[in-house]
Design a protein around this motif. Sequence first.
Motif, PDB file in Angstrom:
ATOM      1  N   CYS A   5     -47.798 -15.160  47.412  1.00 14.21           N
ATOM      2  CA  CYS A   5     -48.438 -13.820  47.162  1.00 14.21           C
ATOM      3  C   CYS A   5     -47.110 -12.690  47.202  1.00 14.21           C
ATOM      4  O   CYS A   5     -46.322 -12.955  48.017  1.00 14.21           O
ATOM      5  CB  CYS A   5     -49.368 -13.382  47.698  1.00 14.21           C
ATOM      6  SG  CYS A   5     -50.892 -14.248  47.772  1.00 14.21           S
ATOM      7  N   GLY A   6     -47.397 -11.771  46.384  1.00 19.23           N
ATOM      8  CA  GLY A   6     -46.232 -10.754  46.271  1.00 19.23           C
ATOM      9  C   GLY A   6     -44.858 -11.250  46.107  1.00 19.23           C
ATOM     10  O   GLY A   6     -43.542 -10.736  46.578  1.00 19.23           O
ATOM     11  N   ALA A   7     -44.505 -12.003  45.137  1.00 18.35           N
ATOM     12  CA  ALA A   7     -43.641 -13.049  44.566  1.00 18.35           C
ATOM     13  C   ALA A   7     -42.285 -12.136  43.992  1.00 18.35           C
ATOM     14  O   ALA A   7     -41.351 -12.677  43.965  1.00 18.35           O
ATOM     15  CB  ALA A   7     -43.784 -14.194  43.760  1.00 18.35           C
ATOM     16  N   SER A   8     -42.937 -10.908  43.604  1.00 17.69           N
ATOM     17  CA  SER A   8     -42.055 -10.083  42.752  1.00 17.69           C
ATOM     18  C   SER A   8     -41.438  -8.975  43.893  1.00 17.69           C
ATOM     19  O   SER A   8     -40.471  -8.211  43.360  1.00 17.69           O
ATOM     20  CB  SER A   8     -42.502  -9.218  41.781  1.00 17.69           C
ATOM     21  OG  SER A   8     -43.535  -8.583  42.195  1.00 17.69           O
ATOM     22  N   THR A  15     -38.504 -15.685  49.562  1.00 16.53           N
ATOM     23  CA  THR A  15     -39.197 -16.743  50.141  1.00 16.53           C
ATOM     24  C   THR A  15     -39.405 -17.852  49.077  1.00 16.53           C
ATOM     25  O   THR A  15     -39.184 -18.940  49.298  1.00 16.53           O
ATOM     26  CB  THR A  15     -40.696 -16.427  50.520  1.00 16.53           C
ATOM     27  OG1 THR A  15     -40.808 -15.526  51.512  1.00 16.53           O
ATOM     28  CG2 THR A  15     -41.626 -17.635  51.009  1.00 16.53           C
ATOM     29  N   LEU A  16     -39.655 -17.341  47.719  1.00 11.23           N
ATOM     30  CA  LEU A  16     -39.414 -18.359  46.665  1.00 11.23           C
ATOM     31  C   LEU A  16     -38.244 -19.031  46.739  1.00 11.23           C
ATOM     32  O   LEU A  16     -38.279 -20.333  46.553  1.00 11.23           O
ATOM     33  CB  LEU A  16     -39.670 -17.525  45.423  1.00 11.23           C
ATOM     34  CG  LEU A  16     -41.241 -17.317  44.866  1.00 11.23           C
ATOM     35  CD1 LEU A  16     -41.120 -16.384  43.569  1.00 11.23           C
ATOM     36  CD2 LEU A  16     -41.806 -18.577  44.443  1.00 11.23           C
ATOM     37  N   VAL A  29     -46.363 -21.890  43.202  1.00 12.17           N
ATOM     38  CA  VAL A  29     -46.902 -20.937  42.425  1.00 12.17           C
ATOM     39  C   VAL A  29     -46.554 -19.543  42.958  1.00 12.17           C
ATOM     40  O   VAL A  29     -46.406 -19.254  44.022  1.00 12.17           O
ATOM     41  CB  VAL A  29     -48.418 -20.921  42.236  1.00 12.17           C
ATOM     42  CG1 VAL A  29     -49.132 -19.970  41.403  1.00 12.17           C
ATOM     43  CG2 VAL A  29     -48.901 -22.323  41.841  1.00 12.17           C
ATOM     44  N   ALA A  30     -45.955 -18.898  41.937  1.00  9.86           N
ATOM     45  CA  ALA A  30     -45.416 -17.370  42.171  1.00  9.86           C
ATOM     46  C   ALA A  30     -46.627 -16.433  41.733  1.00  9.86           C
ATOM     47  O   ALA A  30     -47.103 -16.240  40.548  1.00  9.86           O
ATOM     48  CB  ALA A  30     -44.210 -17.114  41.650  1.00  9.86           C
ATOM     49  N   ARG A  37     -41.656  -9.724  36.795  1.00 12.07           N
ATOM     50  CA  ARG A  37     -40.747  -9.307  37.712  1.00 12.07           C
ATOM     51  C   ARG A  37     -40.313 -10.422  38.851  1.00 12.07           C
ATOM     52  O   ARG A  37     -39.544 -10.104  39.725  1.00 12.07           O
ATOM     53  CB  ARG A  37     -41.014  -8.037  38.412  1.00 12.07           C
ATOM     54  CG  ARG A  37     -41.330  -6.925  37.520  1.00 12.07           C
ATOM     55  CD  ARG A  37     -41.468  -5.793  38.247  1.00 12.07           C
ATOM     56  NE  ARG A  37     -41.661  -4.405  37.504  1.00 12.07           N
ATOM     57  CZ  ARG A  37     -42.043  -3.281  37.719  1.00 12.07           C
ATOM     58  NH1 ARG A  37     -42.268  -3.116  39.247  1.00 12.07           N
ATOM     59  NH2 ARG A  37     -42.286  -2.301  37.002  1.00 12.07           N
ATOM     60  N   VAL A  38     -40.801 -11.561  38.731  1.00 11.62           N
ATOM     61  CA  VAL A  38     -40.863 -12.822  39.721  1.00 11.62           C
ATOM     62  C   VAL A  38     -39.526 -13.357  39.375  1.00 11.62           C
ATOM     63  O   VAL A  38     -39.106 -13.610  38.229  1.00 11.62           O
ATOM     64  CB  VAL A  38     -41.881 -13.741  39.519  1.00 11.62           C
ATOM     65  CG1 VAL A  38     -41.623 -15.002  40.187  1.00 11.62           C
ATOM     66  CG2 VAL A  38     -43.197 -13.131  39.950  1.00 11.62           C
TER      67      VAL A  38
END
Length: 289
Positions: A5-8, A15-16, A29-30, A37-38
Amino acid sequence: MLAVCGASGNLGGRTLRHLVERVDASRVVALSRTPDRVPEVGAETRVADFSDPEGLVRAFDGVERLLIISLDAITGRVPKHANAIDAAAKAGVGHVIYTSVARAGEPGNPVGVVPDHRDTERLLASSGLTFTALRFNVWPEMLTYLGIAQRAVAAGRLPGNAGDGRVGYITRDDSAAVAAAVLADGGCEGQLLEVTGPAAVREADIAEALTEATGRRVRHEPVTDEEMPTRLTALGMPAPLAEAWTEAGIARREGWFDVMTHAAERLTGRRPTSIAEFFAAERATLLAT
């Protein structure tokens, strides 16, 4: 599937990047309110808004492990966290990892953000979900983001009311690496895990690290709680921020951040960044004022 969650955001994006170094991007999954904006890491992106409970259930479909990054909002944070937790339960998520703060569950903790994190941890505990709370200590980035470190270098002095209180500073990037490790490998189920850098340091240690990083002498200047806001505003800090940092100094002095664990190195396989290493990497920023 492993979801962030909050990937952007800053922590989510980092973290991604760490996660796709550990697992194939096809498993990732982002999730974000702003998926455009990810960071482009090859992961699937989905819209996820903590204000949209039904949409969250769809976003969490097929997710085995889920990272819920706590929201930045000062007000209304816990009900939105509750939406995400409820959606995770309805979607059948196997393991939720939540980003909390140091000693969030301890009675009497005076740090302003603690009640929201404590309440969220309680929601997770009562949800029936398998969960892990990553209780990150203070990010040293706060010292540069708030301009405290730069002002200290420019003035040659670091005023402080924390006395010998210590803080287990852990960088945002090291925090992201820990979150990615738990997402990728699992484990730590049911744990309220204190996560710190390699040492708990005093304000005097920060002054010494600033001196070493910049080549400019920075002297630690102990001051009283009453004097602290005035000393900070004299260095150019806005009054409300000076008051808030003074309150944080009291919490540091009382030992609320004096935690040191080896969790970060154990989970990631790498030694976390020291305060001296962090400032060395930020030398240009520190000398820009």
